[in-house]
Design a protein around this motif. Structure first.
Motif, short mmCIF file in Angstrom:
data_model
loop_
_atom_site.label_atom_id
_atom_site.label_comp_id
_atom_site.label_asym_id
_atom_site.label_seq_id
_atom_site.Cartn_x
_atom_site.Cartn_y
_atom_site.Cartn_z
N SER A 14 0.82 -1.20 0.00
CA SER A 14 0.00 0.00 0.00
C SER A 14 0.86 1.26 0.00
O SER A 14 0.59 2.21 -0.74
CB SER A 14 -0.93 0.00 1.23
N SER A 110 -3.66 3.12 1.88
CA SER A 110 -4.86 2.71 2.61
C SER A 110 -4.54 1.89 3.84
O SER A 110 -5.24 1.96 4.85
CB SER A 110 -5.79 1.91 1.68
N LEU A 121 -9.31 1.41 5.68
CA LEU A 121 -8.29 2.44 5.85
C LEU A 121 -7.65 2.26 7.20
O LEU A 121 -8.33 2.20 8.22
CB LEU A 121 -8.91 3.84 5.75
N VAL A 138 -5.32 10.34 -0.08
CA VAL A 138 -5.45 8.97 0.42
C VAL A 138 -5.58 8.05 -0.79
O VAL A 138 -6.53 8.15 -1.56
CB VAL A 138 -6.69 8.81 1.33
N ARG A 140 -6.43 4.88 -2.37
CA ARG A 140 -7.18 3.64 -2.25
C ARG A 140 -8.16 3.58 -3.41
O ARG A 140 -8.57 4.63 -3.90
CB ARG A 140 -7.90 3.54 -0.91
N ASP A 142 -5.66 0.28 -3.34
CA ASP A 142 -4.27 0.20 -3.77
C ASP A 142 -4.00 -0.90 -4.79
O ASP A 142 -2.92 -0.99 -5.33
CB ASP A 142 -3.34 0.01 -2.56
N GLN A 277 -12.96 6.00 3.08
CA GLN A 277 -13.07 4.58 3.38
C GLN A 277 -13.55 3.76 2.18
O GLN A 277 -13.15 2.61 2.00
CB GLN A 277 -14.04 4.36 4.54
#
Length: 290
Positions: A14, A110, A121, A138, A140, A142, A277
Motif C-alpha cells: 500500500s 490505505s 483504511l 489517500v 485507495r 491500492d 473509506q
C-alpha cells in the motif's frame, strides 16, 4: 518556500503504491519528493520514556535500504524528480502530521504493515486525513493502477470547505489535463405524488443545487479558463453514497473536511470519512495550507 510532496513509506504494498502516486504528484507540481519512514522504539513507542536508560533509538539500516531502493525506482521512472529520504523517530501518523506543516501535499496508503486486513483504511491514514496541516491524498484502492485520463470529481454543497475543495479540484484537473466534474447530491426523486408544499420545497432545492453548481463552475473557470468543467447533479439516498457511486468513473475525488451539515467540533465530517473509506478512486482531503 519549495514545499515538498511527502509520502509515508514502510515497505508495505500500500505504501509503495502511495509513493508512486506521490512521485507523479511531485512531478506534475515540479516539487521535490520526500519519502518518510516513522520508526518506533522496540517496545512500541517513539522516544523512550526514560532516554537515560535506553537512549534514542537509531534509524534502521534495513528501513534505510528500503527507502533508498524506493527512491531509486521512482527516479528511474521520473528522472527529473528530486527525491530525499528520511527516517524519523516516532509513530508514522504523528510523523506525517508534523511533516504536513512544511509540505505541499501528504500522501498516505490505505493500509500499512501494521494495518488489519479487514480495515479499508488503516489508523495512520485516518489520523493524517483528519489532522494534517495541508491537503492529504489517500490512495485507495491500492490494487488498481493509477488512472490518468478520467475526470477529477468534486462534491459541492455550498460550504466553505467545499469551496476550498473546488479550488483544489480545479488545480488538480488542470495539472492532469483532464475535465473537472462538479457534483451536487440531492435526495431521490419521489415516485408517487406529493403534497403541493413538498413539491414546492423540492423545486426550491433543485434551484439551489443549480445555483451552487453554477457558482462553483464559475470560480473554477475563472481560475483555469481552458479547463473543461462539467456540472453533474445526482440523486442518492445520501451525499456519501452519491459521491462514492460517482467516484467509480473518476481518477480522483476531492472532498472538503466538513460539509454544510457537518458538526463544527468534528475534524473530518461523516461524508469525508465515508469517502476515504469506500471511494473507488484516490481521495484528496482539502485541508488548507498552513
Amino acid at each position: 518556500m519549495n514545499r515538498p510532496v511527502v509520502v509515508g513509506v514502510d515497505g508495505s504494498p500500500s505504501s509503495l503504491v502511495a509513493a508512486e502516486h506521490a512521485a507523479r504528484a511531485a512531478h506534475l507540481r515540479s516539487r521535490p519528493l520526500l519519502l518518510v519512514h516513522g520508526y518506533l522504539h522496540p517496545f512500541g513507542y517513539g522516544v523512550p520514556l526514560n532516554p537515560y536508560d535506553l537512549g534514542v533509538p537509531a534509524p534502521s539500516a534495513e528501513a534505510q535500504k528500503m527507502l533508498e531502493r524506493t527512491a531509486a525506482e521512482l527516479t528511474d521512472r521520473w528522472p527529473d524528480l528530486t527525491v530525499d529520504v528520511r527516517q524519523v523517530t516516532g509513530g508514522p501518523g504523528a510523523t506525517l502530521i508534523e511533516e504536513s506543516r512544511r509540505a505541499e501535499l501528504v500522501v498516505v496508503g490505505s493500509r500499512g504493515l501494521g494495518g488489519f486486513t479487514g480495515l479499508l483504511l488503516g489508523s495512520v491514514g485516518a489520523q493524517v486525513a483528519a489532522h494534517a496541516r495541508c491537503p492529504v491524498l489517500v490512495v485507495r484502492p491500492d490494487e488498481q493502477p493509477i488512472p490518468v485520463d478520467a475526470p477529477v470529481l468534486v462534491g459541492v454543497d455550498g460550504s466553505e470547505s467545499a469551496a476550498l475543495a473546488v479550488g483544489y479540484g480545479a488545480d488538480e484537473a488542470a495539472l492532469r489535463d483532464v475535465p473537472l466534474v462538479l457534483t451536487h447530491v440531492g435526495p431521490p426523486e419521489q415516485d408517487r405524488s406529493v403534497p403541493e408544499e413538498i413539491e414546492e420545497a423540492q423545486a426550491a432545492y433543485r434551484a439551489d443545487a443549480v445555483r451552487l453548481l453554477a457558482d462553483a463552475s464559475g470560480r473554477a473557470r475563472a481560475a483555469h479558463p481552458d479547463l473543461v468543467v462539467r456540472e453533474h447533479p445526482i440523486r442518492a439516498a445520501g451525499a456519501a453514497q452519491g459521491l462514492i457511486e460517482a467516484s467509480g468513473t473518476a481518477s480522483l475525488l476531492v472532498v472538503g473536511t466538513r460539509g454544510r451539515a457537518g458538526f463544527a467540533g468534528l475534524l473530518l465530517g461523516s461524508v469525508s470519512q465515508a469517502a476515504i473509506q469506500h471511494a473507488h478512486c484516490p481521495v484528496l482531503v482539502a485541508h488548507p495550507l498552513n
